[in-house]
Design a protein around this motif. Structure first.
Motif: not given
Length: 348
Positions: A159-169, A192-194, A198-199
Motif C-alpha cells: 500500500g501507500v506506506n510501502d510505497h513511501l518506505a520502498v519506492r521512496c526509500a 492524502r494518499a493514505r 483507507r476510504r
C-alpha cells in the motif's frame, strides 16, 4: 538519474567457471540435453549478461540471460516471484501469446539470476522508431490484463506506506525538510494518499510494480513481460499509471503527439474493454505517488543539472494529480479515461 549498477563477480564473467552452472540447467530445457560444449559471455546493458551456449547438436542456438542483483536477498526475491508465476502456469494460460521468461536458477553466491533469453524487441524501442502501432499497444494492454488477472499466492497488500518506505526509500520526510517551500505539499501528497487508500480501497491483484513499455518484448503476435523483480499484491491502477507517465514522457521527447495519442487510445480501449473503470479512477492517486517517488530519487542521487528545480516541479505536478481525485467524475468510458490522462500532468 539512477542507482549505481551492481558490481559483477569475476566468476559470472568467466566462461569456464559458468560452464558448470549452465550445464546444470539442461534438465529444464529439453533441447539442450544432448550436452553443453562451451559458453561465451556477452555483457549487455546495466546489470545484464548473455551466455551464448554451444551445444553438442547440429543447431547450437541456445542462450541464457543472467541478471545481477545488488544483494543476495533481492535476487532471491526476484527469482521466487518469477517461479510463482511460472509454476502457477502463467505462460500456459490464455492468452497463450503472453508469457514471461522461464526462470532457470538463482546462483546465490554470484547474486545472479539465470533465465530464458526471450526474442522480440522492447516495445519502447519500437515506439521510439515509430514502427509500433495500435496492434502492439493492444498487446501491451492484454499482457497487463493477464498479469492483473493471474493467480498469485496471497501476500500482504503493498500500500501507500510501502510505497513511501520502498519506492521512496523512506526519504519523503527528509525531502520535505530539505525543501521547506514545498514541504506542506510533500506531506499532503503522502497523507492524502493514505486517506484515499483507507476510504476507497482496491481489490488486490498481482501488480508488476515497474510496468512500462520497456518491460514488454513483442514479436508478431507474442509478448513477454520482463523485470518482474517488484511483483507484489497491490492496486493494479499503479501499473496503468506507470504506462500513462511513460506516454507523457515520450510525448515530450519525441514531439509526435498525434502518433502517441493514437497508441495511448489503443491501450486504453483494450485494457478497459471489459470495464474496470474503478481502476482508472485511482490513476491520478498513483501518478501523484510516482511523482513523489521520482522526486525522492532525485533528492537521493543529486546527479542531474537543475535537479532541485525538477524536484519542485514534480511535487507541484503530484499535487495537481492528487487534486484530480476530487475533481474527477465517475468514469464510464474509454473516452473518460483519455480525458483523465490529459488532466494529470507529467512533464518531468
Amino acid at each position: 538519474m539512477g542507482r549505481p549498477v551492481p558490481s559483477l563477480d569475476d566468476a559470472a564473467l568467466d566462461p569456464n567457471q559458468m560452464l558448470g552452472a549452465i550445464r546444470a540447467l539442461t534438465e529444464q530445457v529439453p533441447q539442450t540435453r544432448l550436452g553443453v560444449r562451451a559458453v561465451t559471455v556477452e555483457p549487455l546493458e546495466r546489470r545484464l549478461l548473455r551466455y551464448r551456449v554451444e551445444l553438442d547438436v547440429a543447431h547450437p542456438s541456445w542462450s541464457v540471460i543472467g541478471k545481477v542483483y545488488d544483494n543476495r536477498v533481492d535476487g532471491q526475491r526476484a527469482f521466487d516471484a518469477m517461479r510463482r508465476l511460472w509454476d502457477g502456469g502463467f505462460s500456459a494460460r490464455p492468452p497463450a501469446g503472453v508469457r514471461i521468461p522461464q526462470p532457470y536458477r538463482y546462483l546465490t553466491d554470484l547474486r545472479l539470476l539465470l533465465m530464458e533469453d526471450v526474442p522480440g524487441k522492447p516495445l519502447k524501442t519500437l515506439v521510439k522508431r515509430k514502427v509500433a502501432g495500435p496492434a502492439e499497444m493492444r498487446m501491451l494492454a492484454v499482457a497487463l490484463g493477464k498479469l492483473h488477472a493471474s493467480a498469485l499466492a496471497p501476500g500482504v497488500f503493498f500500500g501507500v506506506n510501502d510505497h513511501l518506505a520502498v519506492r521512496c526509500a523512506g526519504r519523503h520526510e527528509a525531502l520535505a525538510q530539505a525543501f521547506p517551500d514545498v514541504a506542506p505539499q510533500v506531506r499532503w501528497i503522502a497523507e492524502r494518499a493514505r486517506e484515499l487508500e483507507r476510504r476507497q480501497g482496491a481489490a488486490p491483484t498481482a501488480v508488476h510494480g515497474d510496468f512500462h513499455l520497456g518491460q514488454v518484448h513483442v514479436l508478431d503476435d507474442r509478448a513477454w513481460i520482463l523485470d518482474l523483480d517488484p511483483l507484489h499484491v497491490g492496486d493494479p491502477a499503479y501499473d496503468v499509471a506507470m504506462v500513462f507517465v511513460m506516454f507523457k514522457q515520450l510525448e515530450r521527447k519525441m514531439h509526435a503527439a498525434a502518433y502517441l495519442r493514437s497508441l495511448r487510445d489503443a491501450f486504453i480501449d483494450e485494457y478497459f474493454s471489459q470495464g474496470g473503470y474503478e481502476i482508472a479512477g485511482r490513476i491520478p492517486l498513483h501518478v501523484a505517488l510516482i511523482h513523489l517517488k521520482r522526486a525522492c530519487k532525485r533528492f537521493r542521487y543529486q546527479d542531474e543539472d537543475g535537479w532541485r528545480d525538477t524536484v519542485r516541479r514534480q511535487i507541484e505536478e503530484g499535487v495537481a494529480c492528487m487534486e484530480q481525485m476530487d475533481a474527477t467524475p465517475v468514469l464510464r468510458s474509454a473516452w473518460d479515461v483519455a480525458a483523465l490522462y490529459d488532466e494529470c500532468p507529467a512533464t518531468v
